[in-house]
Design a protein around this motif. Structure first.
Motif, PDB file in Angstrom:
ATOM      1  N   HIS A   1       0.715  -7.034  -3.080  1.00 17.35           N
ATOM      2  CA  HIS A   1       1.502  -6.511  -2.218  1.00 17.35           C
ATOM      3  C   HIS A   1       2.752  -6.163  -2.939  1.00 17.35           C
ATOM      4  CE1 HIS A   1       3.589  -5.235   1.536  1.00 17.35           C
ATOM      5  NE2 HIS A   1       2.532  -5.733   1.925  1.00 17.35           N
TER       6      HIS A   1
ATOM      7  N   HIS B   1       5.529  -4.903  -1.870  1.00 14.58           N
ATOM      8  CA  HIS B   1       6.814  -4.925  -1.110  1.00 14.58           C
ATOM      9  C   HIS B   1       6.681  -6.504  -0.155  1.00 14.58           C
ATOM     10  CE1 HIS B   1       8.251  -1.469  -2.950  1.00 14.58           C
ATOM     11  NE2 HIS B   1       6.995  -0.828  -2.448  1.00 14.58           N
ATOM     12  N   TRP B   2       6.917  -7.525  -0.615  1.00 13.17           N
ATOM     13  CA  TRP B   2       6.730  -8.765   0.118  1.00 13.17           C
ATOM     14  C   TRP B   2       7.481  -8.901   1.279  1.00 13.17           C
ATOM     15  CZ3 TRP B   2       2.313 -11.105   0.383  1.00 13.17           C
ATOM     16  CH2 TRP B   2       1.336 -11.090  -0.764  1.00 13.17           C
ATOM     17  N   ARG B   3       8.881  -8.252   1.121  1.00 20.10           N
ATOM     18  CA  ARG B   3       9.686  -8.560   2.268  1.00 20.10           C
ATOM     19  C   ARG B   3       9.540  -7.732   3.440  1.00 20.10           C
ATOM     20  NH1 ARG B   3      15.475  -7.159  -0.393  1.00 20.10           N
ATOM     21  NH2 ARG B   3      14.209  -5.608  -1.412  1.00 20.10           N
ATOM     22  N   ASP B   4       8.622  -6.466   3.162  1.00 19.13           N
ATOM     23  CA  ASP B   4       7.988  -5.615   4.346  1.00 19.13           C
ATOM     24  C   ASP B   4       6.728  -6.214   4.864  1.00 19.13           C
ATOM     25  OD1 ASP B   4      10.460  -4.187   3.915  1.00 19.13           O
ATOM     26  OD2 ASP B   4       9.248  -2.752   2.208  1.00 19.13           O
ATOM     27  N   SER B   5       6.302  -7.097   4.213  1.00 20.50           N
ATOM     28  CA  SER B   5       4.962  -7.654   4.880  1.00 20.50           C
ATOM     29  C   SER B   5       4.887  -8.683   5.993  1.00 20.50           C
ATOM     30  CB  SER B   5       4.107  -8.253   3.738  1.00 20.50           C
ATOM     31  OG  SER B   5       2.999  -8.760   3.938  1.00 20.50           O
ATOM     32  N   ARG B   6       4.148  -8.370   6.958  1.00 21.56           N
ATOM     33  CA  ARG B   6       4.073  -9.101   8.292  1.00 21.56           C
ATOM     34  C   ARG B   6       2.712  -9.936   8.077  1.00 21.56           C
ATOM     35  NH1 ARG B   6       3.483  -7.315  13.787  1.00 21.56           N
ATOM     36  NH2 ARG B   6       4.261  -9.561  14.025  1.00 21.56           N
TER      37      ARG B   6
ATOM     38  N   ARG C   1       1.705 -11.588   3.812  1.00 20.67           N
ATOM     39  CA  ARG C   1       2.610 -12.574   3.463  1.00 20.67           C
ATOM     40  C   ARG C   1       2.186 -13.914   4.255  1.00 20.67           C
ATOM     41  NH1 ARG C   1       5.609 -15.007  -0.176  1.00 20.67           N
ATOM     42  NH2 ARG C   1       6.694 -12.997  -0.435  1.00 20.67           N
TER      43      ARG C   1
ATOM     44  N   HIS D   1       1.608  -3.287  11.704  1.00 20.11           N
ATOM     45  CA  HIS D   1       2.961  -3.105  12.054  1.00 20.11           C
ATOM     46  C   HIS D   1       3.331  -3.379  13.530  1.00 20.11           C
ATOM     47  CE1 HIS D   1       3.239  -1.425   8.210  1.00 20.11           C
ATOM     48  NE2 HIS D   1       2.786  -0.348   8.389  1.00 20.11           N
TER      49      HIS D   1
END
Length: 210
Positions: free
Chosen positions: A18, A20-25, A28, A161
């Motif tokens: 992934h 962009h882990w910070r954006d993963s719901r 992650r 999302h």
């Protein structure tokens, strides 16, 4: 081995990607859930190879030791993230992963665990993606077949999302349960992998490209 001694669990290798882990719901949560499982090895491709220089020998060793390979990533532009595709390009080499002398992966299993931003209804002839989601799976299925891997039924979560917390928890629970119960999945008992032989002349030994 003593008859009363349980057989060791098959080794599992989770290849997570992934960008962009910070954006993963979803990815992650699934990635984090694997850390409590002692028979599962996990590699975060974007953390391990931020410069995109993949340690091919190390990855091939991990694959050789595993019976189940899990491809864990979101669908991006109808395919896997860029680094996962590069990982395939560099690790699944002719003469190792496929071809007449490429037997390293034959007889193992691969499981796609993925998610989409769009709802399931978007993957429909009347939806904006124009095709059912299964129409985007042949590259995965054929990659597996070429290497003698059995492609297990994917675990897909649509609408990542918007998914609510209870449904996301249920999805993570299913993922963990499947890893813990592998290979005792009733639906895969009679599954086989088609054979795909690649003529040597289709892959020049000089390393030339088309």
């Amino acid at each position: 081995m003593d008859a009363d001694t349980p057989s060791p669990r098959p080794s599992i290798y989770v290849v997570a990607a992934h960008p962009h882990w910070r954006d993963s719901r979803v990815t992650r949560r699934l990635f984090d859930a694997t850390r409590a499982l002692d028979h599962v090895e996990v590699t975060d491709l974007y953390a391990s190879y931020p410069d995109f220089h993949i340690d091919v020998a190390a990855e091939q060793a991990r694959l050789s030791a595993a019976q189940l390979v899990v491809w864990l990533h979101p669908i991006q532009w109808y395919a896997s993230p860029a680094l996962h595709k590069l990982w395939l390009d560099e690790v699944f080499t002719h003469g190792w992963a496929y071809g007449r002398k490429g037997q390293a992966l034959r007889g193992k299993d691969v499981w796609l665990v993925t998610s989409t931003g769009g709802a399931e209804s978007a993957y429909h002839p009347q939806g904006y993606n124009r095709y059912f989601f299964d129409a985007f799976l042949p590259p995965y299925e054929q990659t597996a077949a070429l290497c003698g891997l059995r492609f297990l039924p994917p675990l897909v979560l649509h609408g990542a999302h918007q998914v609510d917390e209870p449904d996301l928890r249920d999805h993570v629970d299913v993922f963990v349960q499947r890893l813990q119960s592998y290979p005792d999945w009733p639906e895969i008992e009679d599954m086989t992998c088609p054979g795909c032989e690649v003529p040597d002349q289709d892959r020049p030994s000089t390393g030339g490209q088309t």
